[in-house]
Design a protein around this motif. Structure first.
Motif, PDB file in Angstrom:
ATOM      1  N   MET A   1       0.852  -1.190   0.000  1.00  0.00           N
ATOM      2  CA  MET A   1       0.000   0.000   0.000  1.00  0.00           C
ATOM      3  C   MET A   1       0.887   1.238   0.000  1.00  0.00           C
ATOM      4  SD  MET A   1      -2.936  -1.543   0.135  1.00  0.00           S
ATOM      5  CE  MET A   1      -3.214  -3.293   0.339  1.00  0.00           C
ATOM      6  N   ASN A   2       0.605   2.110  -0.896  1.00  0.00           N
ATOM      7  CA  ASN A   2       1.491   3.233  -1.090  1.00  0.00           C
ATOM      8  C   ASN A   2       0.853   4.536  -0.641  1.00  0.00           C
ATOM      9  OD1 ASN A   2       3.236   5.058  -1.983  1.00  0.00           O
ATOM     10  ND2 ASN A   2       3.218   4.412  -4.114  1.00  0.00           N
ATOM     11  N   LYS A   3       1.396   5.080   0.384  1.00  0.00           N
ATOM     12  CA  LYS A   3       0.778   6.271   0.982  1.00  0.00           C
ATOM     13  C   LYS A   3       1.304   7.554   0.340  1.00  0.00           C
ATOM     14  CE  LYS A   3      -1.276   4.220   4.629  1.00  0.00           C
ATOM     15  NZ  LYS A   3      -2.713   4.220   4.757  1.00  0.00           N
ATOM     16  N   LEU A   5       1.915   8.286  -2.913  1.00  0.00           N
ATOM     17  CA  LEU A   5       1.650   8.574  -4.317  1.00  0.00           C
ATOM     18  C   LEU A   5       0.969   9.927  -4.524  1.00  0.00           C
ATOM     19  CD1 LEU A   5       0.682   5.701  -6.616  1.00  0.00           C
ATOM     20  CD2 LEU A   5       0.010   7.995  -7.166  1.00  0.00           C
ATOM     21  N   TYR A   6       0.006  10.188  -3.695  1.00  0.00           N
ATOM     22  CA  TYR A   6      -0.763  11.431  -3.870  1.00  0.00           C
ATOM     23  C   TYR A   6      -0.246  12.542  -2.962  1.00  0.00           C
ATOM     24  CZ  TYR A   6      -3.821   8.557  -6.680  1.00  0.00           C
ATOM     25  OH  TYR A   6      -4.310   7.725  -7.649  1.00  0.00           O
ATOM     26  N   THR A 101       3.468   1.312  -9.191  1.00  0.00           N
ATOM     27  CA  THR A 101       3.252  -0.111  -9.461  1.00  0.00           C
ATOM     28  C   THR A 101       3.338  -0.298 -10.978  1.00  0.00           C
ATOM     29  OG1 THR A 101       0.903   0.292  -9.672  1.00  0.00           O
ATOM     30  CG2 THR A 101       1.690  -0.358  -7.496  1.00  0.00           C
TER      31      THR A 101
END
Lengths: 120, 414
Positions: A1-3, A5-6, A101
């Motif tokens: 889970m990528n926190k 990115l935004y 990803t």
């Protein structure tokens, strides 16, 4: 889970993209699509004495592809074509600094692919 | 199982080990594939442990037992859709292959240039692309039934197209749309075709309906029905074609090779009788056996209960999602004739971003064209976000989705 990115800088490029639009008397015009998600980018630019004097992009896209377009165009503007040719995918990805990803990589690469098409 | 017991989603959910592995997972991508209960996982494992041998023609006990396991599932599948004769059940790889079997085994033999196949604008690519290939090969024509303004099928338009109605040989449509969630009135459509003296065969892509609705082919009154195990708790790599006996008799095999033969000479072959005729090579034995366990599980819950659970979530989801400002829903607004598949979007926001931000909170939805590009064209979207429910989902999952969507709005400043 990528926190990450935004993060704010990416969102800022999405909301207020730099070099967004179209150059009407452009020296080159390229279009690139990502059929996977329906994203498209339209890249127009002006070249003078071997230098990219102006570049604009527009198109439909997600946060990633639009932010990537904004960051990339700002970076390559006013560089020589020779310098831009040396600008490779790795440089591009480290420039936009988005951990991606495999699926989202295609979104980010859309403006870069359009640029490669233009350089041909 | 009693209805009130079933509605305790937590009981159902505890049968699915993936939720032990990821307790915070909100899985709302069931239209793509379902999760598997431990009974299915165990059945697959048990097949390898206790029964593994190639089926048919084995003289030894192990092979005979494996054959019996495999063939038992054929009967279970038949019973599950109201079919009296297990011979009419053909195992394929998936729905997509089942439709190809109809296209290459039946249509390619029985259709000729100028004949018309009627599809609809809400079809999955699985029920479009094989027909386009047949059109290219034979010169048949395709007509796409348009959508009504409320995302149903305007099927009566078939009569008003000005083409020779006697040329229509097949109507092939989805029972439930994988994007809109619309339940198409199959038996009404069949009745309409008959009333208008259209002598056509009807093929139903039931990939999205068999998992959620009680299905009886006698009520649907169709000629072909296709679906996949993996969307109904079973393993991937197993699909089903059901066809009327008479049609199977007139069908050519699609895949040729071993197992589908009676006798092979150097320059000729006699095919086996069906179903073997249409099941070339070694099948997905453990997958089929796992599929049997999935059907047992659904039967135990009762398909009427499964459907009612879906309808509860559908009504709740519609109500909650329509309360989100700026969210555009693509599908019937009214809480009937649809299942709990919700396609939506926000103006100016790519659905990939919606899905990615939801994923930060472990909410799994799908975004994209959902293998339905002609439909995307009809609803004028390049993609949508889609949340789809199943038996282990609860109202709480939909609350989390709504919270997540509010976060999406906040993050992207809309």
């Amino acid at each position: 889970m990528n926190k990450t990115l935004y993060r704010e800088i990416i969102l800022e490029h999405f909301r207020n993209p730099l070099n967004f639009g179209e150059i009407l008397d452009a020296d080159f015009i390229v279009d690139e699509d990502n059929p996977l998600c329906g994203d498209s980018v339209h890249l127009t630019g002006k070249v003078n004495k071997g230098k990219l004097t102006d570049i604009k992009f527009k198109g439909e896209g997600c946060v990633i592809s639009r932010a990537a377009g904004s960051i990339m165009t700002e970076y390559i503007k006013n560089k020589t074509i020779k310098e831009i040719r040396n600008f490779n995918q790795k440089d591009f990805l480290s420039l936009i600094e988005i951990p991606l990803t495999v699926t989202r990589l295609k979104c980010a690469l859309l403006p870069f692919s359009a640029l490669q098409k233009a350089l041909k | 199982m009693k209805r009130d017991k079933f509605m305790k989603v937590s009981l159902v959910k505890s049968d699915f080990p993936i939720f032990d592995e990821y307790p915070n997972l909100v899985y709302l991508d069931n239209a793509a594939t379902s999760q598997k209960p431990h009974t299915v996982i165990d059945a697959v494992k048990q097949f390898y442990v206790k029964y593994n041998a190639n089926i048919h023609r084995g003289i030894y006990k192990l092979s005979e037992n494996a054959t019996q396991k495999y063939e038992n599932v054929r009967s279970k599948v038949a019973g599950f859709i109201g079919c009296d004769d297990p011979k009419e059940i053909i195992f394929t790889k998936n729905t997509n292959e089942a439709i190809n079997l109809i296209v290459y085994g039946w249509a390619r033999v029985n259709l000729k240039k100028g004949d018309i196949v009627v599809l609809s604008e809400m079809e999955h690519h699985a029920n479009i692309v094989p027909w386009i290939r047949l059109k290219q090969e034979l010169g048949i024509n395709l007509y796409f039934v348009p959508l009504t303004s409320d995302y149903g099928l305007d099927y009566k338009k078939i009569l008003a197209q000005g083409f020779d109605l006697s040329k229509i040989k097949l109507v092939s449509i989805a029972h439930v749309s994988n994007v809109l969630g619309t339940i198409n009135p199959v038996s009404e459509i069949v009745k309409f075709l008959k009333e208008n003296k259209l002598s056509v065969k009807v093929c139903i892509d039931a990939a999205q309906s068999v998992p959620h609705l009680p299905i009886d082919i006698r009520d649907l009154d169709c000629d072909f029905l296709t679906f996949s195990a993996h969307k109904m708790l079973g393993p991937s790599g197993v699909g089903v074609l059901w066809a009327r006996l008479k049609l199977l008799e007139s069908m050519e095999p699609f895949l040729a090779g071993s197992h589908m033969i009676l006798k092979v000479f150097r320059d000729n072959v006699i095919f086996a009788d069906f179903p073997d005729k249409f099941e070339a090579g070694t099948a997905n034995l453990e997958g089929v056996v796992g599929f049997g366990a999935a059907i047992d599980y659904l039967n135990k819950l009762g398909m009427q209960n499964v459907f009612e659970h879906d309808q509860t979530l559908m009504k709740y989801g519609l109500q909650e999602l329509s309360g989100i400002d700026g969210l555009k829903l693509f599908g019937l607004k009214e809480a009937k004739n649809r299942i709990a598949i919700f396609s939506f979007g926000f103006e100016g926001i790519h659905p990939h971003d919606i899905a990615q931000i939801l994923d930060e909170d472990n909410i799994a939805i799908r975004s994209g064209h959902h293998c339905a590009q002609p439909l995307m064209d009809s609803i004028k979207q390049s993609a949508t976000a889609r949340a789809s429910c199943y038996i282990y989902n609860s109202k709480e999952d939909l609350d989390k989705l709504v919270m997540g969507l509010k976060k999406v709005k906040q993050t992207l400043g809309i």
